[in-house]
Design a protein around this motif. Structure first.
Motif, mmCIF file in Angstrom:
data_model
loop_
_atom_site.group_PDB
_atom_site.id
_atom_site.type_symbol
_atom_site.label_atom_id
_atom_site.label_comp_id
_atom_site.label_asym_id
_atom_site.label_seq_id
_atom_site.Cartn_x
_atom_site.Cartn_y
_atom_site.Cartn_z
ATOM 1 N N VAL A 198 -48.371 -14.770 -27.282
ATOM 2 C CA VAL A 198 -49.613 -14.043 -26.307
ATOM 3 C C VAL A 198 -50.124 -13.106 -27.203
ATOM 4 O O VAL A 198 -51.512 -12.922 -27.155
ATOM 5 N N SER A 199 -49.370 -12.501 -27.876
ATOM 6 C CA SER A 199 -49.836 -11.388 -28.723
ATOM 7 C C SER A 199 -51.095 -12.061 -29.576
ATOM 8 O O SER A 199 -52.126 -11.487 -29.942
ATOM 9 N N LEU A 200 -50.597 -13.021 -30.442
ATOM 10 C CA LEU A 200 -51.501 -13.700 -31.347
ATOM 11 C C LEU A 200 -52.649 -14.196 -30.544
ATOM 12 O O LEU A 200 -53.837 -14.012 -31.004
ATOM 13 N N LEU A 201 -52.624 -14.859 -29.365
ATOM 14 C CA LEU A 201 -53.779 -15.445 -28.493
ATOM 15 C C LEU A 201 -54.427 -13.978 -28.093
ATOM 16 O O LEU A 201 -56.073 -14.296 -28.407
ATOM 17 N N LEU A 202 -54.019 -12.915 -27.759
ATOM 18 C CA LEU A 202 -54.967 -11.828 -27.551
ATOM 19 C C LEU A 202 -55.646 -11.166 -28.761
ATOM 20 O O LEU A 202 -57.010 -10.860 -28.449
ATOM 21 N N ARG A 203 -54.842 -11.120 -29.681
ATOM 22 C CA ARG A 203 -55.594 -10.778 -30.909
ATOM 23 C C ARG A 203 -56.617 -11.690 -31.408
ATOM 24 O O ARG A 203 -57.750 -11.185 -31.709
ATOM 25 N N ASP A 204 -56.614 -12.848 -31.201
ATOM 26 C CA ASP A 204 -57.440 -14.013 -31.712
ATOM 27 C C ASP A 204 -58.600 -13.871 -30.922
ATOM 28 O O ASP A 204 -59.643 -14.238 -31.269
ATOM 29 N N ASN A 205 -58.514 -13.407 -29.775
ATOM 30 C CA ASN A 205 -59.564 -13.395 -28.483
ATOM 31 C C ASN A 205 -60.026 -11.893 -28.512
ATOM 32 O O ASN A 205 -60.753 -11.645 -27.519
ATOM 33 N N ARG A 206 -59.821 -11.224 -29.445
ATOM 34 C CA ARG A 206 -60.256 -9.725 -29.689
ATOM 35 C C ARG A 206 -60.060 -9.052 -28.331
ATOM 36 O O ARG A 206 -60.787 -8.276 -27.845
ATOM 37 N N LEU B 289 -38.770 -30.304 -25.680
ATOM 38 C CA LEU B 289 -39.187 -29.968 -24.397
ATOM 39 C C LEU B 289 -40.892 -29.282 -24.454
ATOM 40 O O LEU B 289 -41.451 -29.533 -23.679
ATOM 41 N N TYR B 290 -40.681 -28.327 -25.030
ATOM 42 C CA TYR B 290 -41.905 -27.577 -24.974
ATOM 43 C C TYR B 290 -43.089 -28.092 -25.460
ATOM 44 O O TYR B 290 -44.266 -28.107 -24.970
ATOM 45 N N GLN B 291 -43.039 -28.599 -26.925
ATOM 46 C CA GLN B 291 -44.055 -29.430 -27.361
ATOM 47 C C GLN B 291 -43.295 -30.632 -28.135
ATOM 48 O O GLN B 291 -43.073 -30.491 -29.295
ATOM 49 N N PRO B 292 -43.500 -31.701 -27.590
ATOM 50 C CA PRO B 292 -43.129 -32.899 -28.112
ATOM 51 C C PRO B 292 -43.729 -33.336 -29.379
ATOM 52 O O PRO B 292 -43.002 -34.044 -30.213
ATOM 53 N N ASP B 293 -45.077 -32.999 -29.595
ATOM 54 C CA ASP B 293 -45.655 -33.254 -30.907
ATOM 55 C C ASP B 293 -45.191 -32.657 -31.695
ATOM 56 O O ASP B 293 -45.744 -31.328 -32.003
ATOM 57 N N LYS B 294 -44.371 -33.113 -32.886
ATOM 58 C CA LYS B 294 -43.807 -32.268 -34.058
ATOM 59 C C LYS B 294 -45.096 -31.469 -34.835
ATOM 60 O O LYS B 294 -44.780 -30.456 -35.338
ATOM 61 N N GLU B 295 -46.194 -32.254 -35.008
ATOM 62 C CA GLU B 295 -47.171 -31.492 -35.676
ATOM 63 C C GLU B 295 -47.715 -30.382 -35.014
ATOM 64 O O GLU B 295 -48.114 -29.240 -35.628
ATOM 65 N N LYS B 296 -47.917 -30.372 -33.507
ATOM 66 C CA LYS B 296 -48.536 -29.526 -32.804
ATOM 67 C C LYS B 296 -47.517 -27.999 -32.745
ATOM 68 O O LYS B 296 -48.034 -27.029 -32.550
ATOM 69 N N ARG B 297 -46.308 -28.447 -32.926
ATOM 70 C CA ARG B 297 -45.400 -27.267 -33.065
ATOM 71 C C ARG B 297 -45.508 -26.339 -34.229
ATOM 72 O O ARG B 297 -45.222 -25.223 -34.189
ATOM 73 N N LYS B 298 -46.447 -26.772 -35.160
ATOM 74 C CA LYS B 298 -46.555 -25.884 -36.413
ATOM 75 C C LYS B 298 -47.884 -24.869 -36.176
ATOM 76 O O LYS B 298 -48.317 -23.919 -36.886
ATOM 77 N N SER B 299 -48.337 -24.893 -34.834
ATOM 78 C CA SER B 299 -49.579 -23.952 -34.611
ATOM 79 C C SER B 299 -48.864 -22.632 -34.574
ATOM 80 O O SER B 299 -47.748 -22.602 -33.989
ATOM 81 N N PRO B 300 -49.681 -21.463 -34.646
ATOM 82 C CA PRO B 300 -49.104 -20.183 -34.688
ATOM 83 C C PRO B 300 -48.669 -19.787 -33.319
ATOM 84 O O PRO B 300 -47.952 -18.857 -33.158
ATOM 85 N N TYR B 301 -49.522 -20.622 -32.046
ATOM 86 C CA TYR B 301 -49.178 -20.062 -30.875
ATOM 87 C C TYR B 301 -47.837 -20.617 -30.606
ATOM 88 O O TYR B 301 -47.220 -20.183 -29.249
ATOM 89 N N ILE B 302 -47.241 -21.472 -31.151
ATOM 90 C CA ILE B 302 -45.999 -21.982 -31.016
ATOM 91 C C ILE B 302 -44.958 -21.511 -31.966
ATOM 92 O O ILE B 302 -43.883 -21.041 -31.495
ATOM 93 N N ALA B 303 -45.157 -21.416 -33.243
ATOM 94 C CA ALA B 303 -44.457 -21.011 -34.173
ATOM 95 C C ALA B 303 -45.114 -19.797 -34.890
ATOM 96 O O ALA B 303 -45.850 -19.961 -35.924
ATOM 97 N N PRO B 304 -45.160 -18.447 -34.396
ATOM 98 C CA PRO B 304 -45.730 -17.444 -34.848
ATOM 99 C C PRO B 304 -45.714 -17.263 -36.405
ATOM 100 O O PRO B 304 -46.704 -16.658 -36.938
#
Length: 89
Positions: free
Chosen positions: A5-13, A60-75
């Motif tokens: 959430v902190s990353l998302l807020l920062r990225d959206n200024r 369970l949170y993100q079944p797609d292993k590649e999508k788990r590498k997103s900073p919103y999942i893996a800060p």
């Protein structure tokens, strides 16, 4: 979630909480025996929140292993973290 959430807020200024302390932080996507972090490989079976449990939750949170590498999942995958770590001890 707090780090994401902190990353998302920062990225959206938007304003975000500072400092942020994470208890039981899951900051990386790989909690298997192949993890680049020694603590996960060597200590991941000794505590209540084991590496195996975190891996199962991550699936369970993100079944797609590649999508788990997103900073919103893996800060830790973020280029710059908005979090200033504060030692608890």
């Amino acid at each position: 979630m707090a780090a994401a959430v902190s990353l998302l807020l920062r990225d959206n200024r938007k304003d975000y909480p500072q400092p942020t302390n994470l208890l039981y932080p899951v900051k990386f996507w790989d909690h298997t025996e192949d993890s680049p972090y020694e603590s996960i490989r060597t200590k991941g079976t000794e505590y209540g929140l084991t590496a195996k449990k975190v891996s199962e939750y991550m699936k369970l949170y993100q079944p797609d292993k590649e999508k788990r590498k997103s900073p919103y999942i893996a800060p830790l995958m973020a280029q710059i973290l908005p979090i200033n770590p504060v030692p608890l001890f």
